[in-house]
Design a protein around this motif. Sequence first.
Motif, PDB file in Angstrom:
ATOM      1  N   VAL A 190       0.831  -1.206   0.000  1.00  0.00           N
ATOM      2  CA  VAL A 190       0.000   0.000   0.000  1.00  0.00           C
ATOM      3  C   VAL A 190       0.868   1.260   0.000  1.00  0.00           C
ATOM      4  CG1 VAL A 190      -1.683   1.316   1.364  1.00  0.00           C
ATOM      5  CG2 VAL A 190      -2.015  -1.131   0.998  1.00  0.00           C
ATOM      6  N   THR A 191       2.007   1.220   0.660  1.00  0.00           N
ATOM      7  CA  THR A 191       2.873   2.394   0.679  1.00  0.00           C
ATOM      8  C   THR A 191       3.982   2.347  -0.364  1.00  0.00           C
ATOM      9  OG1 THR A 191       4.234   1.400   2.416  1.00  0.00           O
ATOM     10  CG2 THR A 191       2.484   2.898   3.114  1.00  0.00           C
ATOM     11  N   ARG A 192       4.326   1.168  -0.883  1.00  0.00           N
ATOM     12  CA  ARG A 192       5.499   1.048  -1.748  1.00  0.00           C
ATOM     13  C   ARG A 192       5.210   0.781  -3.230  1.00  0.00           C
ATOM     14  NH1 ARG A 192      10.714   0.329   0.350  1.00  0.00           N
ATOM     15  NH2 ARG A 192      10.851   0.493   2.599  1.00  0.00           N
ATOM     16  N   CYS A 193       4.026   0.346  -3.571  1.00  0.00           N
ATOM     17  CA  CYS A 193       3.699   0.065  -4.971  1.00  0.00           C
ATOM     18  C   CYS A 193       2.904   1.236  -5.540  1.00  0.00           C
ATOM     19  CB  CYS A 193       2.901  -1.233  -5.088  1.00  0.00           C
ATOM     20  SG  CYS A 193       2.510  -1.713  -6.791  1.00  0.00           S
ATOM     21  N   LEU A 194       3.293   1.677  -6.722  1.00  0.00           N
ATOM     22  CA  LEU A 194       2.663   2.826  -7.367  1.00  0.00           C
ATOM     23  C   LEU A 194       2.057   2.437  -8.706  1.00  0.00           C
ATOM     24  CD1 LEU A 194       5.553   5.405  -6.775  1.00  0.00           C
ATOM     25  CD2 LEU A 194       3.475   5.105  -5.402  1.00  0.00           C
ATOM     26  N   PHE A 195       1.007   3.143  -9.079  1.00  0.00           N
ATOM     27  CA  PHE A 195       0.392   3.002 -10.392  1.00  0.00           C
ATOM     28  C   PHE A 195       0.269   4.376 -11.026  1.00  0.00           C
ATOM     29  CE2 PHE A 195      -1.323  -0.725  -8.211  1.00  0.00           C
ATOM     30  CZ  PHE A 195      -1.164  -1.719  -9.173  1.00  0.00           C
ATOM     31  N   ILE A 196       0.358   4.420 -12.348  1.00  0.00           N
ATOM     32  CA  ILE A 196      -0.029   5.614 -13.102  1.00  0.00           C
ATOM     33  C   ILE A 196      -1.420   5.334 -13.640  1.00  0.00           C
ATOM     34  CG2 ILE A 196       0.304   6.955 -15.214  1.00  0.00           C
ATOM     35  CD1 ILE A 196       3.238   6.557 -14.997  1.00  0.00           C
ATOM     36  N   GLU A 197      -2.299   6.306 -13.476  1.00  0.00           N
ATOM     37  CA  GLU A 197      -3.641   6.218 -14.061  1.00  0.00           C
ATOM     38  C   GLU A 197      -3.775   7.254 -15.170  1.00  0.00           C
ATOM     39  OE1 GLU A 197      -6.452   4.628 -10.427  1.00  0.00           O
ATOM     40  OE2 GLU A 197      -6.474   6.768 -10.887  1.00  0.00           O
ATOM     41  N   ASN A 198      -4.496   6.877 -16.227  1.00  0.00           N
ATOM     42  CA  ASN A 198      -4.756   7.824 -17.305  1.00  0.00           C
ATOM     43  C   ASN A 198      -5.953   8.717 -16.957  1.00  0.00           C
ATOM     44  OD1 ASN A 198      -7.071   6.282 -17.814  1.00  0.00           O
ATOM     45  ND2 ASN A 198      -6.243   5.333 -19.664  1.00  0.00           N
ATOM     46  N   GLU A 199      -6.380   9.511 -17.912  1.00  0.00           N
ATOM     47  CA  GLU A 199      -7.471  10.463 -17.667  1.00  0.00           C
ATOM     48  C   GLU A 199      -8.804   9.787 -17.354  1.00  0.00           C
ATOM     49  OE1 GLU A 199      -7.098   9.832 -22.154  1.00  0.00           O
ATOM     50  OE2 GLU A 199      -5.743  10.097 -20.470  1.00  0.00           O
ATOM     51  N   HIS A 200      -8.908   8.479 -17.643  1.00  0.00           N
ATOM     52  CA  HIS A 200     -10.140   7.731 -17.359  1.00  0.00           C
ATOM     53  C   HIS A 200     -10.048   6.934 -16.057  1.00  0.00           C
ATOM     54  CE1 HIS A 200     -11.247   8.824 -21.398  1.00  0.00           C
ATOM     55  NE2 HIS A 200     -10.177   8.234 -21.868  1.00  0.00           N
ATOM     56  N   GLY A 201      -8.945   7.099 -15.325  1.00  0.00           N
ATOM     57  CA  GLY A 201      -8.764   6.378 -14.075  1.00  0.00           C
ATOM     58  C   GLY A 201      -8.293   4.943 -14.253  1.00  0.00           C
ATOM     59  N   GLU A 202      -7.866   4.588 -15.465  1.00  0.00           N
ATOM     60  CA  GLU A 202      -7.368   3.244 -15.754  1.00  0.00           C
ATOM     61  C   GLU A 202      -5.876   3.174 -15.412  1.00  0.00           C
ATOM     62  OE1 GLU A 202      -6.571   0.337 -19.619  1.00  0.00           O
ATOM     63  OE2 GLU A 202      -7.204   2.407 -19.935  1.00  0.00           O
ATOM     64  N   ALA A 203      -5.482   2.155 -14.651  1.00  0.00           N
ATOM     65  CA  ALA A 203      -4.070   1.965 -14.325  1.00  0.00           C
ATOM     66  C   ALA A 203      -3.341   1.479 -15.569  1.00  0.00           C
ATOM     67  CB  ALA A 203      -3.910   0.972 -13.185  1.00  0.00           C
ATOM     68  N   ILE A 204      -2.306   2.232 -15.973  1.00  0.00           N
ATOM     69  CA  ILE A 204      -1.596   1.921 -17.218  1.00  0.00           C
ATOM     70  C   ILE A 204      -0.114   1.648 -17.003  1.00  0.00           C
ATOM     71  CG2 ILE A 204      -3.246   3.145 -18.674  1.00  0.00           C
ATOM     72  CD1 ILE A 204      -1.265   5.534 -18.653  1.00  0.00           C
ATOM     73  N   GLY A 205       0.361   1.826 -15.786  1.00  0.00           N
ATOM     74  CA  GLY A 205       1.763   1.560 -15.477  1.00  0.00           C
ATOM     75  C   GLY A 205       1.925   1.308 -13.994  1.00  0.00           C
ATOM     76  N   THR A 206       3.023   0.651 -13.639  1.00  0.00           N
ATOM     77  CA  THR A 206       3.280   0.350 -12.239  1.00  0.00           C
ATOM     78  C   THR A 206       4.774   0.208 -11.984  1.00  0.00           C
ATOM     79  OG1 THR A 206       2.726  -1.110 -10.389  1.00  0.00           O
ATOM     80  CG2 THR A 206       3.063  -2.167 -12.517  1.00  0.00           C
ATOM     81  N   THR A 207       5.171   0.441 -10.757  1.00  0.00           N
ATOM     82  CA  THR A 207       6.481   0.063 -10.250  1.00  0.00           C
ATOM     83  C   THR A 207       6.361  -0.040  -8.741  1.00  0.00           C
ATOM     84  OG1 THR A 207       8.862   0.415 -10.347  1.00  0.00           O
ATOM     85  CG2 THR A 207       7.504   2.362  -9.917  1.00  0.00           C
ATOM     86  N   THR A 208       7.365  -0.665  -8.157  1.00  0.00           N
ATOM     87  CA  THR A 208       7.373  -0.824  -6.712  1.00  0.00           C
ATOM     88  C   THR A 208       8.671  -0.277  -6.151  1.00  0.00           C
ATOM     89  OG1 THR A 208       6.004  -2.782  -6.953  1.00  0.00           O
ATOM     90  CG2 THR A 208       7.090  -2.500  -4.838  1.00  0.00           C
ATOM     91  N   ALA A 209       8.578   0.575  -5.153  1.00  0.00           N
ATOM     92  CA  ALA A 209       9.734   1.119  -4.435  1.00  0.00           C
ATOM     93  C   ALA A 209      10.036   0.140  -3.301  1.00  0.00           C
ATOM     94  CB  ALA A 209       9.426   2.522  -3.916  1.00  0.00           C
ATOM     95  N   TRP A 210      10.618  -0.991  -3.641  1.00  0.00           N
ATOM     96  CA  TRP A 210      10.794  -2.114  -2.740  1.00  0.00           C
ATOM     97  C   TRP A 210      12.132  -2.036  -2.029  1.00  0.00           C
ATOM     98  CZ3 TRP A 210       6.950  -4.262  -0.753  1.00  0.00           C
ATOM     99  CH2 TRP A 210       6.987  -5.538  -0.180  1.00  0.00           C
ATOM    100  N   TYR A 211      12.636  -3.136  -1.579  1.00  0.00           N
ATOM    101  CA  TYR A 211      13.919  -3.189  -0.882  1.00  0.00           C
ATOM    102  C   TYR A 211      14.518  -4.578  -1.027  1.00  0.00           C
ATOM    103  CZ  TYR A 211      10.760  -5.149   2.578  1.00  0.00           C
ATOM    104  OH  TYR A 211       9.794  -5.893   3.202  1.00  0.00           O
ATOM    105  N   GLY A 212      15.786  -4.664  -0.751  1.00  0.00           N
ATOM    106  CA  GLY A 212      16.500  -5.931  -0.836  1.00  0.00           C
ATOM    107  C   GLY A 212      17.953  -5.687  -0.505  1.00  0.00           C
ATOM    108  N   SER A 213      18.782  -6.674  -0.778  1.00  0.00           N
ATOM    109  CA  SER A 213      20.212  -6.497  -0.513  1.00  0.00           C
ATOM    110  C   SER A 213      21.018  -7.137  -1.628  1.00  0.00           C
ATOM    111  CB  SER A 213      20.586  -7.092   0.845  1.00  0.00           C
ATOM    112  OG  SER A 213      20.277  -8.467   0.883  1.00  0.00           O
ATOM    113  N   LEU A 214      22.239  -6.693  -1.737  1.00  0.00           N
ATOM    114  CA  LEU A 214      23.175  -7.221  -2.713  1.00  0.00           C
ATOM    115  C   LEU A 214      24.244  -8.003  -1.968  1.00  0.00           C
ATOM    116  CD1 LEU A 214      23.347  -4.040  -4.942  1.00  0.00           C
ATOM    117  CD2 LEU A 214      22.181  -6.178  -5.468  1.00  0.00           C
TER     118      LEU A 214
END
Length: 188
Positions: A73-97
Amino acid sequence: MKHLKSIPLTMVRPDLHRIPSYALPSSHRVRNFQPGDERIWAQIEASVGEFGDEEAALKHFDKEFGAYAEEMVTRCLFIENEHGEAIGTTTAWYGSLQDDETRGRIHWVAIRPEYQGKKLSKPLLTAAMELLAQYHRRAYLTTQTTSYRAVNMYLNYGFEPLITTPDCMEGWALMETVLQRNITGSST
């Protein structure tokens, strides 16, 4: 680019300062993930070929993120177009190398094919990196040579190659040729 060899690549950003800023078209907006958006995420990821179909994407979502619904809910994002349709996504996640330090991770960036090339990826990446900066000092991402346009964008956002294997050396040499830019500091 037809028949470009697919080689996994890892990129790191040493800090999360001076994040490039790009605005969305005024008719679009970025919104956070809400419970029930799993299927929308799966549709978008399947549309770009990350999975064979929506069900495979949904199964992967459940495996990777199912136990982390509150964080999505706090880390995943969507882009919505002018009709409110989700057309893109990414997640600001975490991990390690290799160093085991937890870092921010740009994860699962996707724009539906019919909306690609409309200057939406950069605003989405800006929003995700600004979100990462609230939680982390450094960031990384994984990608592949077949996503060379995204690799070029990530380079322009301050991500640098992480060279760990001979395969990734080959991948970065390929990216220097395809993108016609010096990436690793070696002369090509």
